[in-house]
Motif scaffolding. Structure first.
Motif, PDB file in Angstrom:
ATOM      1  N   PRO A 178      10.488   5.090  -2.782  1.00 31.61           N
ATOM      2  CA  PRO A 178       9.491   4.124  -3.243  1.00 31.61           C
ATOM      3  C   PRO A 178       8.576   3.806  -2.057  1.00 31.61           C
ATOM      4  N   ILE A 179       7.375   3.362  -2.334  1.00 34.06           N
ATOM      5  CA  ILE A 179       6.571   2.821  -1.240  1.00 34.06           C
ATOM      6  C   ILE A 179       6.834   1.315  -1.258  1.00 34.06           C
ATOM      7  N   TYR A 180       7.155   0.788  -0.091  1.00 33.16           N
ATOM      8  CA  TYR A 180       7.709  -0.569  -0.026  1.00 33.16           C
ATOM      9  C   TYR A 180       6.611  -1.626   0.095  1.00 33.16           C
ATOM     10  N   TYR A 181       6.885  -2.785  -0.505  1.00 34.80           N
ATOM     11  CA  TYR A 181       5.936  -3.894  -0.406  1.00 34.80           C
ATOM     12  C   TYR A 181       5.875  -4.401   1.026  1.00 34.80           C
ATOM     13  N   VAL A 182       4.663  -4.690   1.452  1.00 33.40           N
ATOM     14  CA  VAL A 182       4.504  -5.151   2.836  1.00 33.40           C
ATOM     15  C   VAL A 182       4.387  -6.676   2.911  1.00 33.40           C
ATOM     16  N   ASN A 183       5.208  -7.353   2.097  1.00 30.20           N
ATOM     17  CA  ASN A 183       5.146  -8.820   2.134  1.00 30.20           C
ATOM     18  C   ASN A 183       6.097  -9.392   3.170  1.00 30.20           C
ATOM     19  N   GLY A 184       6.796  -8.548   3.886  1.00 32.13           N
ATOM     20  CA  GLY A 184       7.716  -9.055   4.901  1.00 32.13           C
ATOM     21  C   GLY A 184       8.285  -7.910   5.698  1.00 32.13           C
ATOM     22  N   GLU A 185       9.415  -8.183   6.337  1.00 30.57           N
ATOM     23  CA  GLU A 185      10.012  -7.156   7.199  1.00 30.57           C
ATOM     24  C   GLU A 185      10.932  -6.236   6.411  1.00 30.57           C
ATOM     25  N   PRO A 186      11.066  -5.017   6.877  1.00 27.04           N
ATOM     26  CA  PRO A 186      12.013  -4.116   6.214  1.00 27.04           C
ATOM     27  C   PRO A 186      13.452  -4.542   6.477  1.00 27.04           C
ATOM     28  N   VAL A 233      -0.916  -3.284  -9.988  1.00 28.31           N
ATOM     29  CA  VAL A 233      -0.407  -2.658  -8.763  1.00 28.31           C
ATOM     30  C   VAL A 233       0.581  -1.525  -9.036  1.00 28.31           C
ATOM     31  N   TRP A 234       1.313  -1.582 -10.146  1.00 27.64           N
ATOM     32  CA  TRP A 234       2.266  -0.494 -10.407  1.00 27.64           C
ATOM     33  C   TRP A 234       1.560   0.804 -10.816  1.00 27.64           C
ATOM     34  N   LEU A 235       0.427   0.690 -11.491  1.00 28.25           N
ATOM     35  CA  LEU A 235      -0.321   1.918 -11.815  1.00 28.25           C
ATOM     36  C   LEU A 235      -0.857   2.525 -10.522  1.00 28.25           C
ATOM     37  N   ASP A 236      -1.349   1.663  -9.660  1.00 26.24           N
ATOM     38  CA  ASP A 236      -1.854   2.111  -8.352  1.00 26.24           C
ATOM     39  C   ASP A 236      -0.707   2.718  -7.521  1.00 26.24           C
ATOM     40  N   ALA A 237       0.440   2.015  -7.478  1.00 21.29           N
ATOM     41  CA  ALA A 237       1.540   2.446  -6.598  1.00 21.29           C
ATOM     42  C   ALA A 237       2.183   3.743  -7.078  1.00 21.29           C
ATOM     43  N   THR A 274       7.289   8.925   2.423  1.00 23.21           N
ATOM     44  CA  THR A 274       7.675   7.530   2.293  1.00 23.21           C
ATOM     45  C   THR A 274       6.424   6.715   2.633  1.00 23.21           C
ATOM     46  N   GLY A 275       6.503   5.390   2.602  1.00 18.64           N
ATOM     47  CA  GLY A 275       5.304   4.624   2.952  1.00 18.64           C
ATOM     48  C   GLY A 275       5.324   3.226   2.381  1.00 18.64           C
ATOM     49  N   THR A 276       4.131   2.662   2.252  1.00 19.16           N
ATOM     50  CA  THR A 276       4.052   1.251   1.851  1.00 19.16           C
ATOM     51  C   THR A 276       3.040   1.003   0.726  1.00 19.16           C
ATOM     52  N   ASP A 277       3.358  -0.047  -0.038  1.00 20.89           N
ATOM     53  CA  ASP A 277       2.623  -0.453  -1.236  1.00 20.89           C
ATOM     54  C   ASP A 277       1.917  -1.759  -0.854  1.00 20.89           C
ATOM     55  N   GLU A 278       0.592  -1.773  -0.848  1.00 19.84           N
ATOM     56  CA  GLU A 278      -0.090  -2.821  -0.099  1.00 19.84           C
ATOM     57  C   GLU A 278      -1.013  -3.720  -0.897  1.00 19.84           C
ATOM     58  N   PHE A 279      -1.143  -3.456  -2.217  1.00 21.41           N
ATOM     59  CA  PHE A 279      -2.019  -4.318  -3.007  1.00 21.41           C
ATOM     60  C   PHE A 279      -1.199  -5.234  -3.913  1.00 21.41           C
ATOM     61  N   GLY A 280      -1.916  -6.106  -4.588  1.00 18.75           N
ATOM     62  CA  GLY A 280      -1.271  -6.957  -5.594  1.00 18.75           C
ATOM     63  C   GLY A 280      -1.145  -8.395  -5.148  1.00 18.75           C
ATOM     64  N   SER A 304       0.948   6.055  -8.751  1.00 17.66           N
ATOM     65  CA  SER A 304       0.036   7.195  -8.573  1.00 17.66           C
ATOM     66  C   SER A 304       0.146   7.817  -7.193  1.00 17.66           C
ATOM     67  N   ASN A 305       0.691   7.062  -6.234  1.00 15.71           N
ATOM     68  CA  ASN A 305       0.740   7.597  -4.874  1.00 15.71           C
ATOM     69  C   ASN A 305       1.486   8.928  -4.808  1.00 15.71           C
ATOM     70  N   TYR A 306       2.434   9.119  -5.736  1.00 12.60           N
ATOM     71  CA  TYR A 306       3.228  10.346  -5.673  1.00 12.60           C
ATOM     72  C   TYR A 306       2.362  11.596  -5.859  1.00 12.60           C
ATOM     73  N   ILE A 307       1.241  11.434  -6.568  1.00 16.30           N
ATOM     74  CA  ILE A 307       0.355  12.602  -6.702  1.00 16.30           C
ATOM     75  C   ILE A 307      -0.902  12.486  -5.846  1.00 16.30           C
ATOM     76  N   THR A 308      -1.392  11.276  -5.620  1.00 14.91           N
ATOM     77  CA  THR A 308      -2.606  11.183  -4.786  1.00 14.91           C
ATOM     78  C   THR A 308      -2.292  11.682  -3.376  1.00 14.91           C
ATOM     79  N   ALA A 309      -1.050  11.463  -2.932  1.00 15.38           N
ATOM     80  CA  ALA A 309      -0.669  11.903  -1.588  1.00 15.38           C
ATOM     81  C   ALA A 309      -0.611  13.426  -1.493  1.00 15.38           C
ATOM     82  N   LEU A 310      -0.644  14.084  -2.644  1.00 11.54           N
ATOM     83  CA  LEU A 310      -0.658  15.555  -2.639  1.00 11.54           C
ATOM     84  C   LEU A 310      -2.057  16.081  -2.923  1.00 11.54           C
TER      85      LEU A 310
END
Ligand code: MSP
Length: 510
Positions: free
Chosen positions: A10-18, A230-234, A47-53, A236-242
């Motif tokens: 998953p790309i993780y929410y950046v609302n705090g620390e891992p 945000v879930w439609l955006d997030a 891997t990566g981060t989910d940054e909107f919403g 999609s990362n699996y294909i936009t990253a390709l």
């Protein structure tokens, strides 16, 4: 034919620390991808981060930080942790990347053109910490009258203009896909859960896919008063990253249409096993081959949460116990797919298991070889005696057994099987007692130590994905040249020099 393998976290929410939970998923993906690489696959691991919403926007506001700085700073924290844990990812995704934003808008446009989006009015519950619309039927009213989502997250009532995705049109198609592809959602219990959800309430309802009461998101094309859910955006990362919407790039061709796996945990199963495949169907795109959902870590029996302040920082674990000890513990201590509980006692037990069983095996044998066999893989006289060659032969099938476990996402069983090999080798040393042979039959000692070196090499090759750093050091000290699985059964060359062995896995003494 080239064997391609795409694996994502998953790309993780950046609302705090891992914390340990995030580290766990990315580690599992790292171990699986390293295994595939050693097995000759062309791997792409993201891997990566989910940054909107709204959740991210609110957390930045609460911390009084400009949201752009907030996402940069937190995304970097995740990345630093993954680097410190020696994760060998090929791409670190961030949804704030420009190319991703443009691609998500293209995806929206295509869904619209294909007739799957319409405008309406949303009235219902929303759980901001899950970024999820929660159906009335799932709302739980607590004793004090407050309403929460099944996850326990607070919900609030929303009424706003929204675009909808025609999810209701996909119930039958999804059920058919799940039925035709029994391996699509794993483990099986999770598949049953998804099927039950699709069937409940007489099928799926249309999904709200835009928000209009805040602005931290990807703007809806031609309607800037809405941001894309945000879930439609997030997802999609699996294909936009390709490279999608470009479908001709080698990345997209090789990895989206080939073998692939999304590793997630049970909290986000519905998004991955229902929404995501439906989105892809609406775009006429192939679906991911597999979705594997693992369980949740608790801390001494308690749910890990920011509000409880009981998050475990893997950096602290690594400082206290060591990098590969931490990697080993996380993969060894629980069933991949089930829940797991962290405690210092279980961590310490695993550290000592590593030292007592594997550390001891390697150090005992290699020190004897270094001292009594001229710093070289033992050169024995004549053919290897049958007892020793049988001991080696007994491990011929182990690579296949481990491969099978890894292909079934039974990471814990793969490790358990390697441990059976380690224990068997330790018993064999005791039975053969090479230290005694040194005084009575030096040639037999050479045969025995040679066989042990070969079996240790095989065990080390199999352990590389789990503890690449430490195992790499031992393999280097043994001067093993082919560390891919192609070298598994290639016997070590007697007389090849080895370096002075060092203790790699120390005991935890407290
Ligand atoms: N941003 C979404 C995912 C979008 S993917 C297209 C999200 N982010 S999250 O930061 O909340 O991460 C959730 C994931 O982190 C879980 O699915 C799991 O992989 C991992 N974990 C977070 N806490 C966990 C535990 N306590 N235990 C195990 N894994 C957990 O959801």
């Amino acid at each position: 034919m080239e064997k391609n393998y795409y694996i994502t976290t998953p790309i993780y929410y950046v609302n705090g620390e891992p914390h340990i939970g995030h580290a766990y998923t990315t580690l599992a993906a790292d171990v699986l991808s390293r295994f595939k690489r050693l097995d000759g696959y062309n791997v792409r691991f993201h891997t990566g981060t989910d940054e909107f919403g709204q959740k991210i926007e609110e957390s930045a506001n609460k911390n009084n930080i400009d949201v752009h700085d907030w996402i940069d700073q937190n995304s970097q924290r995740f990345r630093d942790l993954f680097d410190a844990m020696n994760m060998q990812y090929d791409h670190y995704m961030r949804t704030s990347y420009d190319y991703h934003i443009k691609s998500v808008q293209a995806i929206w446009q295509k869904m619209l053109d294909n007739g799957y989006i319409y405008k309406g009015q949303y009235a219902g519950w929303y759980a901001t910490s899950d970024e999820a619309f929660v159906p009335e039927s799932e709302i739980i009213t607590k004793e004090d009258g407050t309403k929460v989502a099944p996850s326990g997250s607070a919900v609030k009532w929303l009424e706003e203009e929204s675009y909808f995705f025609k999810l209701s049109e996909f119930s039958d198609k999804l059920l058919k896909h799940i039925e035709d592809n029994p391996d699509f959602i794993r483990p099986k219990s999770r598949r049953n859960e998804v099927v039950a959800f699709i069937n409940s309430d007489g099928g799926l309802r249309d999904l709200s896919i835009s928000r209009s009461t805040f602005s931290w998101g990807v703007p809806v094309p031609n309607d800037e008063s809405h941001v894309i859910y945000v879930w439609l955006d997030a997802l999609s990362n699996y294909i936009t990253a390709l490279g999608y919407p470009e479908e001709t790039t080698p990345e997209y061709q090789n990895f989206w249409t080939g073998q692939g796996i999304h590793i997630i945990a049970k909290d986000i199963l519905r998004f991955h096993a229902i929404y995501w495949p439906a989105f892809l169907m609406s775009l006429d795109l192939p679906l991911p081959k597999h979705i594997f959902s693992h369980g949740w870590w608790t801390n001494n029996g308690e749910k890990i949460s920011k509000s409880k302040g009981n998050q475990i920082n893997p950096l602290d674990l690594m400082k206290e116990y060591g990098l590969d000890q931490t990697r080993f513990f996380l993969m060894r201590d629980i069933t991949f797919g089930g829940d797991g509980d962290f405690s210092d006692a279980s961590m310490q037990r695993r550290v000592n298991e590593l030292s007592n069983d594997l550390g001891n095996l390697g150090y005992r044998v290699l020190s004897m070889v270094y001292k009594h066999c001229n710093n070289a893989i033992p050169a024995y006289d004549g053919d290897l005696d049958s007892e020793c060659s049988d001991f080696i032969k007994n491990t011929d099938k182990d690579l296949d057994i481990i491969r099978n476990h890894m292909d079934n996402y039974e990471i814990h069983n793969a490790l358990e099987h390697i441990w059976v090999m380690v224990r068997a080798a330790n018993s064999w040393i005791d039975a053969q007692a090479p230290w005694a042979l040194r005084k009575t039959d030096i040639n037999k000692m050479n045969h025995v130590l040679y066989a042990l070196c070969e079996v240790i090499k095989r065990i080390l090759l199999l352990l590389q994905p789990f503890m690449p750093d430490s195992i790499g050091k031992i393999l280097t000290s043994m001067n093993v040249s082919d560390t891919n699985f192609t070298g598994y059964a290639t016997l070590l060359v007697p007389g090849n020099q080895i370096n002075k062995p060092e203790i790699v896995f120390t005991r935890y003494e407290g």
